[in-house]
Design a protein around this motif. Structure first.
Motif, PDB file in Angstrom:
ATOM      1  N   SER A 672     -19.100   3.962 -22.157  1.00  0.00           N
ATOM      2  CA  SER A 672     -19.202   4.416 -20.733  1.00  0.00           C
ATOM      3  C   SER A 672     -19.267   3.021 -19.524  1.00  0.00           C
ATOM      4  CB  SER A 672     -20.592   5.196 -20.076  1.00  0.00           C
ATOM      5  OG  SER A 672     -21.058   4.663 -20.112  1.00  0.00           O
ATOM      6  N   ASP A 673     -19.100   2.984 -18.578  1.00  0.00           N
ATOM      7  CA  ASP A 673     -18.676   2.237 -17.433  1.00  0.00           C
ATOM      8  C   ASP A 673     -19.236   2.592 -15.910  1.00  0.00           C
ATOM      9  OD1 ASP A 673     -17.561   0.056 -15.806  1.00  0.00           O
ATOM     10  OD2 ASP A 673     -17.180  -0.392 -17.570  1.00  0.00           O
ATOM     11  N   THR A 674     -20.046   1.887 -15.557  1.00  0.00           N
ATOM     12  CA  THR A 674     -20.410   2.783 -14.399  1.00  0.00           C
ATOM     13  C   THR A 674     -19.342   2.747 -13.280  1.00  0.00           C
ATOM     14  OG1 THR A 674     -21.201  -0.090 -13.620  1.00  0.00           O
ATOM     15  CG2 THR A 674     -22.827   1.701 -15.054  1.00  0.00           C
ATOM     16  N   PHE A 716     -22.927   1.584 -24.490  1.00  0.00           N
ATOM     17  CA  PHE A 716     -22.324   2.042 -25.877  1.00  0.00           C
ATOM     18  C   PHE A 716     -23.161   3.317 -26.808  1.00  0.00           C
ATOM     19  CE2 PHE A 716     -22.017   2.067 -30.788  1.00  0.00           C
ATOM     20  CZ  PHE A 716     -21.467   2.276 -30.674  1.00  0.00           C
ATOM     21  N   PHE A 717     -22.431   4.436 -27.359  1.00  0.00           N
ATOM     22  CA  PHE A 717     -23.023   5.203 -27.908  1.00  0.00           C
ATOM     23  C   PHE A 717     -22.289   5.290 -29.466  1.00  0.00           C
ATOM     24  CE2 PHE A 717     -23.822   5.638 -23.851  1.00  0.00           C
ATOM     25  CZ  PHE A 717     -25.014   5.646 -23.419  1.00  0.00           C
ATOM     26  N   ALA A 718     -23.656   5.482 -29.999  1.00  0.00           N
ATOM     27  CA  ALA A 718     -23.158   6.236 -31.424  1.00  0.00           C
ATOM     28  C   ALA A 718     -24.090   7.239 -31.601  1.00  0.00           C
ATOM     29  CB  ALA A 718     -22.959   5.682 -32.930  1.00  0.00           C
ATOM     30  N   THR A 719     -23.404   8.969 -31.621  1.00  0.00           N
ATOM     31  CA  THR A 719     -24.402   9.344 -31.877  1.00  0.00           C
ATOM     32  C   THR A 719     -24.039  10.289 -32.773  1.00  0.00           C
ATOM     33  OG1 THR A 719     -22.886  11.084 -29.933  1.00  0.00           O
ATOM     34  CG2 THR A 719     -24.857   9.576 -29.281  1.00  0.00           C
ATOM     35  N   GLN A 720     -24.639  11.014 -33.417  1.00  0.00           N
ATOM     36  CA  GLN A 720     -24.183  12.034 -34.322  1.00  0.00           C
ATOM     37  C   GLN A 720     -24.620  13.342 -33.975  1.00  0.00           C
ATOM     38  OE1 GLN A 720     -24.319  10.856 -37.545  1.00  0.00           O
ATOM     39  NE2 GLN A 720     -23.114  13.083 -38.277  1.00  0.00           N
ATOM     40  N   ASP A 721     -22.931  13.498 -33.574  1.00  0.00           N
ATOM     41  CA  ASP A 721     -23.299  15.236 -32.528  1.00  0.00           C
ATOM     42  C   ASP A 721     -22.958  16.548 -33.312  1.00  0.00           C
ATOM     43  OD1 ASP A 721     -23.107  13.661 -29.831  1.00  0.00           O
ATOM     44  OD2 ASP A 721     -20.793  12.937 -30.800  1.00  0.00           O
ATOM     45  N   SER A 722     -23.282  16.364 -34.462  1.00  0.00           N
ATOM     46  CA  SER A 722     -22.981  17.210 -35.115  1.00  0.00           C
ATOM     47  C   SER A 722     -24.551  17.780 -36.288  1.00  0.00           C
ATOM     48  CB  SER A 722     -21.499  17.167 -36.960  1.00  0.00           C
ATOM     49  OG  SER A 722     -22.420  16.081 -37.699  1.00  0.00           O
ATOM     50  N   LEU A 723     -25.146  17.101 -34.839  1.00  0.00           N
ATOM     51  CA  LEU A 723     -26.608  17.571 -35.947  1.00  0.00           C
ATOM     52  C   LEU A 723     -27.321  18.731 -35.274  1.00  0.00           C
ATOM     53  CD1 LEU A 723     -28.523  14.832 -35.099  1.00  0.00           C
ATOM     54  CD2 LEU A 723     -28.477  15.477 -37.519  1.00  0.00           C
ATOM     55  N   ALA A 724     -27.890  19.722 -36.475  1.00  0.00           N
ATOM     56  CA  ALA A 724     -27.712  21.121 -35.822  1.00  0.00           C
ATOM     57  C   ALA A 724     -29.196  21.040 -35.103  1.00  0.00           C
ATOM     58  CB  ALA A 724     -27.910  21.468 -37.252  1.00  0.00           C
ATOM     59  N   GLN A 725     -29.758  22.308 -34.562  1.00  0.00           N
ATOM     60  CA  GLN A 725     -30.474  22.092 -33.267  1.00  0.00           C
ATOM     61  C   GLN A 725     -31.424  22.090 -34.746  1.00  0.00           C
ATOM     62  OE1 GLN A 725     -30.497  25.649 -30.506  1.00  0.00           O
ATOM     63  NE2 GLN A 725     -32.431  24.775 -29.570  1.00  0.00           N
ATOM     64  N   THR A 726     -31.800  22.683 -34.979  1.00  0.00           N
ATOM     65  CA  THR A 726     -33.201  22.508 -36.025  1.00  0.00           C
ATOM     66  C   THR A 726     -33.777  21.302 -36.602  1.00  0.00           C
ATOM     67  OG1 THR A 726     -31.941  23.669 -38.075  1.00  0.00           O
ATOM     68  CG2 THR A 726     -33.324  25.387 -36.497  1.00  0.00           C
ATOM     69  N   SER A 727     -32.151  20.580 -37.094  1.00  0.00           N
ATOM     70  CA  SER A 727     -32.554  19.365 -37.427  1.00  0.00           C
ATOM     71  C   SER A 727     -32.414  17.738 -36.018  1.00  0.00           C
ATOM     72  CB  SER A 727     -31.485  19.165 -38.200  1.00  0.00           C
ATOM     73  OG  SER A 727     -31.306  19.878 -39.489  1.00  0.00           O
ATOM     74  N   PHE A 728     -32.370  18.053 -35.033  1.00  0.00           N
ATOM     75  CA  PHE A 728     -32.127  17.620 -33.890  1.00  0.00           C
ATOM     76  C   PHE A 728     -33.537  16.898 -34.142  1.00  0.00           C
ATOM     77  CE2 PHE A 728     -31.747  15.243 -30.071  1.00  0.00           C
ATOM     78  CZ  PHE A 728     -30.424  15.050 -29.708  1.00  0.00           C
ATOM     79  N   LEU A 729     -33.391  15.004 -34.052  1.00  0.00           N
ATOM     80  CA  LEU A 729     -34.490  14.006 -34.532  1.00  0.00           C
ATOM     81  C   LEU A 729     -33.756  13.220 -33.127  1.00  0.00           C
ATOM     82  CD1 LEU A 729     -36.496  13.643 -37.498  1.00  0.00           C
ATOM     83  CD2 LEU A 729     -37.334  14.854 -35.939  1.00  0.00           C
ATOM     84  N   ALA A 730     -34.263  12.984 -32.312  1.00  0.00           N
ATOM     85  CA  ALA A 730     -33.940  11.302 -31.621  1.00  0.00           C
ATOM     86  C   ALA A 730     -32.604   9.979 -32.573  1.00  0.00           C
ATOM     87  CB  ALA A 730     -35.157  10.350 -30.541  1.00  0.00           C
ATOM     88  N   LEU A 731     -33.972   9.576 -33.235  1.00  0.00           N
ATOM     89  CA  LEU A 731     -33.174   8.815 -33.906  1.00  0.00           C
ATOM     90  C   LEU A 731     -32.353   8.861 -35.258  1.00  0.00           C
ATOM     91  CD1 LEU A 731     -34.593   6.007 -34.811  1.00  0.00           C
ATOM     92  CD2 LEU A 731     -35.819   6.650 -37.164  1.00  0.00           C
ATOM     93  N   LEU A 732     -32.262  10.213 -35.618  1.00  0.00           N
ATOM     94  CA  LEU A 732     -30.868  10.838 -36.029  1.00  0.00           C
ATOM     95  C   LEU A 732     -29.714  11.089 -35.294  1.00  0.00           C
ATOM     96  CD1 LEU A 732     -31.818  13.405 -38.763  1.00  0.00           C
ATOM     97  CD2 LEU A 732     -32.510  10.550 -39.114  1.00  0.00           C
ATOM     98  N   LEU A 734     -28.676   9.232 -32.050  1.00  0.00           N
ATOM     99  CA  LEU A 734     -28.544   7.925 -31.578  1.00  0.00           C
ATOM    100  C   LEU A 734     -28.674   6.932 -32.455  1.00  0.00           C
ATOM    101  CD1 LEU A 734     -27.730   6.733 -29.102  1.00  0.00           C
ATOM    102  CD2 LEU A 734     -29.751   6.651 -27.716  1.00  0.00           C
ATOM    103  N   ARG A 735     -27.372   6.640 -32.567  1.00  0.00           N
ATOM    104  CA  ARG A 735     -27.923   6.100 -33.920  1.00  0.00           C
ATOM    105  C   ARG A 735     -27.293   4.759 -34.155  1.00  0.00           C
ATOM    106  NH1 ARG A 735     -23.749   8.763 -38.670  1.00  0.00           N
ATOM    107  NH2 ARG A 735     -23.968   6.480 -39.666  1.00  0.00           N
ATOM    108  N   GLY A 736     -26.750   4.288 -32.497  1.00  0.00           N
ATOM    109  CA  GLY A 736     -26.412   3.183 -31.734  1.00  0.00           C
ATOM    110  C   GLY A 736     -26.079   3.037 -30.339  1.00  0.00           C
ATOM    111  N   PHE A 737     -26.881   1.836 -30.844  1.00  0.00           N
ATOM    112  CA  PHE A 737     -26.832   1.538 -28.334  1.00  0.00           C
ATOM    113  C   PHE A 737     -25.957   0.133 -28.394  1.00  0.00           C
ATOM    114  CE2 PHE A 737     -28.853   0.488 -23.975  1.00  0.00           C
ATOM    115  CZ  PHE A 737     -28.062   1.665 -23.089  1.00  0.00           C
ATOM    116  N   ALA A 738     -25.288   0.175 -26.954  1.00  0.00           N
ATOM    117  CA  ALA A 738     -25.599  -1.238 -27.043  1.00  0.00           C
ATOM    118  C   ALA A 738     -24.832  -1.915 -24.936  1.00  0.00           C
ATOM    119  CB  ALA A 738     -24.501  -2.120 -27.772  1.00  0.00           C
ATOM    120  N   ILE A 739     -25.657  -2.491 -24.114  1.00  0.00           N
ATOM    121  CA  ILE A 739     -25.442  -3.036 -23.220  1.00  0.00           C
ATOM    122  C   ILE A 739     -24.801  -4.306 -23.021  1.00  0.00           C
ATOM    123  CG2 ILE A 739     -27.385  -3.234 -22.516  1.00  0.00           C
ATOM    124  CD1 ILE A 739     -27.550  -1.502 -19.868  1.00  0.00           C
ATOM    125  N   THR A 740     -23.847  -3.478 -21.676  1.00  0.00           N
ATOM    126  CA  THR A 740     -23.551  -5.058 -21.375  1.00  0.00           C
ATOM    127  C   THR A 740     -23.670  -5.178 -19.601  1.00  0.00           C
ATOM    128  OG1 THR A 740     -22.295  -5.773 -23.273  1.00  0.00           O
ATOM    129  CG2 THR A 740     -21.314  -7.115 -20.923  1.00  0.00           C
TER     130      THR A 740
END
Length: 1003
Positions: A672-674, A716-732, A734-740
């Motif tokens: 994403s870019d502001t 930058f975001f790497a997200t596991q969008d396929s996670l089921a609602q019952t299995s949702f954990l922040a650490l699972l 949002l698997r990657g993040f970066a900022i410049t």
């Protein structure tokens, strides 16, 4: 024994070997006979080759490495028998290519083995037969140094002169001699004394073992008869091939380290036992044969390795060594001990860094300092660290640096403790050395002056340009306050980043909380001092005044008053002289002319407001879009004009990561870019693949369309969008993040190339304070929102914040919507740990800690509504507004003339307690636009009217007749209508709506 290479006829070398009459490895190790190698002091450093930054707990020596033992020299080896070559100190793993060769004595053919792997704190080389081609029954093998061996220690010292002719080891394969598995090798050696207190334990079996039979009962480590404080599970030897980890379970290790890789002492003068197959279960080989109960033990040193090596707290900048450190006389490194030292102990200090004469070479320098008996804490100066050569010059170039300290007595060493910038965190942070003073080039993104800073956002967040990234920036605004800290202890910069394809960098200082500044009040003066990461202060200090642009208010009501208007270029924030400014009166839909003026060289003009009704201010300047503000709230107004024509640019680059090629597989990777439009805020990256040159995982992105000439930031975001609602954990999720940040403005029509975002590694491996945080579950309900048609996919959920100096919201998190009954969803998401309450961005005042949760819903026609409450005030509800439909003239309708009224639906309900900022952008046949604004105040009834006044009657411009297109947007916010900045609207709004573009005819 007779050398196979001699048998094969290397006659010249054989003659040298026989003349010395030495067939023992001891002779070879002594260097008595040599045809290969060589060692010596490099210029200013220890070794002749490039050194290698050590891991914690490694064993270092100022002397060249030497081979001290080999194993197993037996006549009944199993076909899967591993080979062990133990050295006097830790080796450079990259120096082991072609280091050894195993030859079949009968045929002279090389045996296939896995690549050499280091265990035993880097001191033991392990060679194992190829998984698919083990050693052959009845064959005898000899191990030699490879003809091209360049074995080196971590200091860059080679082995010295070695023989290529004498075998290091000979063994014969006979698997029938032992049906049960055997232990062939232990490190440390059984019944040895004075071993390192944090040594890795290595157990070598003669064959592959059953991994499932290993646990902390069958492989039981005891310290003085009890469990150790740190008791990891034993691990099989493994190595990577093509990104896949392969195991060689003949060799097992027990490694006392914490999650950051810090070596953990098992104790002083402690008896360490390893009990194998002595518990409830038995260790088994792959055929199910059990190892007989076996025990090995060793005794640790009676003095411990250092507990902590860190920078002296009084020296500041804990992760770096600057000019004041290097050239000062005070201690700069402190060493903490767990127990008092006995007599006769010295400190071996090794420093590593880049050679100042060859940037491709890592240099190692060694020094030793005698220590007083009973010492419990030590401090060392730059001179004691060996930072200077004989001429008094610094021995290292600026860049990565390392200080490693071990204790020594009577030739026995503890292993090194690496420098740690912050021992209280779960990350072992290597320092830098920096003796170069940064240069402050100037203020603003162009960096051309130092006497003034011009900005268009709330507060004084100074933006500047420097010769290198700026880590600290102190802003003293006198009576208006500072941005924290002091000159002696400056606050961290909010953002700093190298400019792509440039040797320079941009920075944003942490803000001084001056808010929105009254243009009629005295200017805010300030003094700026910037520092690099080592707290080297720039020699140039900026002393200037702050000019804030884009302010509406303060002042009185415009009705019956004189209105002061300042006109600026939206891109450059420079004053626009000779702009025509008009005031009109609107009452009951009727619009009449009131006054006209032309801006002076400062872009300022005064003219009369409407005597009653609403005051409408319009601006017409050549080369810019037309502007109208219907119903200005105060008698002071800044107008930021947008240049006519294409204002767009592009950006592209790559996201890099330490992860293997498996790292983000299955995750959605987005940038994403502001500076991107709201409808384009997320852009998918290309496929993430191993980099061909960098050796890192790379995800290219772009080109992405952005608003040109605008300061920005990218995440930058790497997200596991396929996670089921019952299995949702922040650490699972949002698997990657970066900022410049910051990213400089890109000229309209231009392209920003080579933007790089460093995603480091999986968020699960980040320090705990940087791991993602979950946001509370929210309910998104659009059932009360009207104007939407068939939805264009699922809602788009993001977490946003206000960033220092950057005019648009910064995305720091992402979310998933999970459908409920009807037009509702449960929203779950995660925010990057660096943007959490204790995260780095928050702690250095780079962002507002009060985050927004934004959920946007779009239909296939282009209508959109979004809820964007502050998470702390949301009540876990996301309630959207109606689509602000364009009502008059109406799609396909006509205006009846060049001056006309526009009516849009009022979608900000009075009961919400907030007011709306409505904007209509009309684009004419030539591409010139007319941008019209209107405030919808609380308690205003009915639809919202915006006037397109007749400027031609006073000699001004109008959009040409013909087809016009119009887009409506509305922002709902609780901003103070008496004093706000235009940038506040996008940064602080709480709800948003957009109507699909419509076309009509202007007569």
């Amino acid at each position: 024994m007779l050398s196979l290479r001699s048998i094969l006829g290397v006659s010249a070398l054989l003659g040298v070997a026989l003349s010395a009459g030495c067939d023992s490895p001891v002779c070879v190790f002594s260097g008595a006979r040599c045809v290969k190698g060589g060692s010596g002091g490099g210029v200013g450093g220890i070794g002749t080759t490039s050194a290698t930054f050590p891991e914690d707990g490694r064993f270092l020596s100022a002397a060249p490495p030497a081979l001290v033992s080999v194993s197993p020299e037996i006549f009944d080896a199993h076909p899967e028998t591993p080979i062990f070559l133990e050295f006097s100190e830790s080796l450079d793993p990259d120096s082991l290519d072609d280091a050894f060769q195993i030859l079949d004595v009968a045929f002279g053919t090389p045996a296939l083995t896995t690549p050499p792997i280091l265990v035993g704190d880097g001191r033991v080389v392990v060679l194992t037969p190829n998984v698919n081609v083990p050693f052959q029954e009845g064959r005898t093998y000899q191990v030699f140094y490879g003809e091209d061996q360049e074995i080196a220690d971590l200091n860059g010292q080679t082995l010295g002169e070695v023989s290529l002719e004498d075998p290091l080891l000979q063994f014969t394969v006979d698997s029938s001699a032992a049906t049960a598995p055997r232990v062939l090798y232990t490190f440390p050696t059984d019944f040895s004394i004075d071993q390192g207190n944090a040594s890795q334990i290595v157990i070598g079996f003669d064959r592959q073992m059953d991994v499932s039979s290993f646990d902390q009962d069958t492989f039981n480590v005891l310290v003085d008869g009890g469990p150790p404080i740190v008791d990891p599970a034993p691990q099989p030897l493994s190595f990577g091939v093509g990104g896949t980890g392969l195991q060689q379970p003949q060799v097992w290790t027990w490694t006392p380290v914490d999650g950051a890789g810090r070596a953990q002492s098992v104790g002083v003068d402690a008896r360490v036992q390893v009990l194998l197959s002595q518990g409830v279960g038995r260790l088994l080989d792959r055929d199910g044969e059990a190892l007989l109960p076996t025990e090995t033990e060793f005794q640790t040193l009676d003095f411990d390795l250092p507990t902590i090596v860190q920078k002296n707290p009084g020296a500041g900048a804990p992760g770096s060594f600057g000019r004041a450190d290097v050239f000062g006389t005070d201690p700069i490194v402190d060493v903490t001990l767990s127990t008092p030292l006995p007599g006769g102990v010295s400190a071996d200090i090794f420093t590593f860094g880049t050679s100042p004469t060859n940037f491709e070479l890592t240099r190692s320098v060694a020094s030793d300092v005698a220590l007083a008996q009973g010492s419990t804490a030590l401090s060392f100066t730059a001179a004691q660290l060996g930072l200077f050569d004989a001429a008094g010059d610094v021995q290292f170039a600026d860049g990565d640096f390392e200080v490693a300290v071990q204790f020594r007595r009577n030739g026995r060493v503890t292993g090194v403790r690496r420098f740690d910038a912050d021992p209280g965190t779960s990350e072992l942070e290597r320092p830098i050395i920096d003796t170069t003073v940064p240069v402050l080039l100037g203020l603003g993104t162009e960096g051309t002056i130092t006497s003034a800073f011009v900005g268009d956002v709330r507060d004084l967040a100074v933006v500047g340009r420097a010769s290198e990234p700026i880590a600290f920036a102190f802003v003293d605004a006198g009576a208006d306050g500072t941005n924290g800290g002091s000159l002696a202890d400056p606050p961290e910069a909010a953002f700093s980043a190298s400019i792509p394809l440039s040797t320079e960098a941009l920075f944003v200082a942490a803000p001084v909380a001056v808010g929105a500044v009254d243009p009629g009040a005295p200017l805010v003066g300030f003094e700026l001092t910037v520092f690099d990461a080592a707290r080297n202060a720039a020699t140039l200090t900026a002393v200037g005044r702050f000019f804030q642009r884009g302010i509406v208010g303060p002042g009185g009501a415009p009705t019956g008053a004189t209105v002061g208007v300042r006109v600026f270029d939206e891109r450059t924030l420079l004053a626009i002289p000779n702009a025509n400014v008009y005031s009109h009166r609107e009452s009951g839909g009727a619009v009449t002319f009131v006054d006209q003026g032309v801006t002076n060289t400062a872009g300022f003009v005064q003219l009369s407001g409407a005597p009653s009704g609403n005051t409408v201010i319009s601006v017409d300047a050549p080369g810019f879009d037309l502007f109208t503000f219907h119903g200005i709230p105060r008698d002071a107004l800044d107008v930021l004009l947008t240049p006519s024509g294409n204002t767009l640019a592009t950006t592209e680059g790559v996201v890099t990561s330490e992860l293997s090629s498996q790292g983000f597989v299955g995750a959605g990777t987005r940038v994403s870019d502001t500076r991107s439009d709201r409808l384009m805020r997320f852009d998918d990256t290309s496929a993430c693949l191993p980099g061909t040159m960098s050796g890192r995982f790379e995800c290219p992105f772009g080109p992405v369309t952005i608003q040109g000439s605008r300061l920005g930031a990218s995440t930058f975001f790497a997200t596991q969008d396929s996670l089921a609602q019952t299995s949702f954990l922040a650490l699972l999720y949002l698997r990657g993040f970066a900022i410049t940040a910051p990213l400089g403005p890109v000229p309209a029509g231009g392209a920003e190339l080579a933007v790089e975002l460093d995603a480091q590694t999986s968020t699960t491996l980040l320090p705990i304070l940087e791991q993602p945080l979950g946001i509370p579950p929210h309910i998104l309900d659009i059932s009360a929102s009207t104007g939407l048609g068939t939805l264009d996919g699922d809602p788009l959920v993001s977490v946003e914040t206000i960033a220092a100096g950057i005019p648009d919201p910064l995305l720091v998190g992402k979310g998933n919507p999970y459908p409920l009954a009807g037009s509702t969803w449960t929203v779950l998401g995660a925010v990057a740990g660096v943007a959490g309450p204790t995260g780095a961005l928050t702690q250095r005042n780079a962002i507002d800690p009060s985050l927004f949760l934004r959920a946007a819903v779009r239909d296939t026609s282009g209508n959109e509504v979004a809820a964007r409450p502050r998470i702390a005030l949301s009540g876990n509800a996301l309630n959207t507004i109606d689509v602000p439909l364009f009502l008059v003239p109406g799609a396909g309708g006509s205006t009846g003339g060049s001056a006309y009224n526009i009516v849009v639906r009022d979608t900000v309900p009075d009961a919400a307690g907030v007011e709306g900022f409505y904007r209509v952008v009309v684009t004419g046949p030539t591409g010139r636009r007319w941008i019209l604004w209107r405030l919808d105040t609380n308690d205003a009834a009915g639809d919202v009217l915006l006037s397109v006044p007749d400027l031609a009657a006073q000699g001004g411009s109008m959009l040409p007749a013909g087809t016009q297109t119009a887009e409506v947007r509305v922002w709902a916010s609780d901003l103070d209508r008496g004093l706000f900045l235009w940038s506040d609207i996008e940064r602080e709004h709480e709800a948003f709506g957009r109507a699909a573009t419509v076309s009509y005819t202007q007569n």
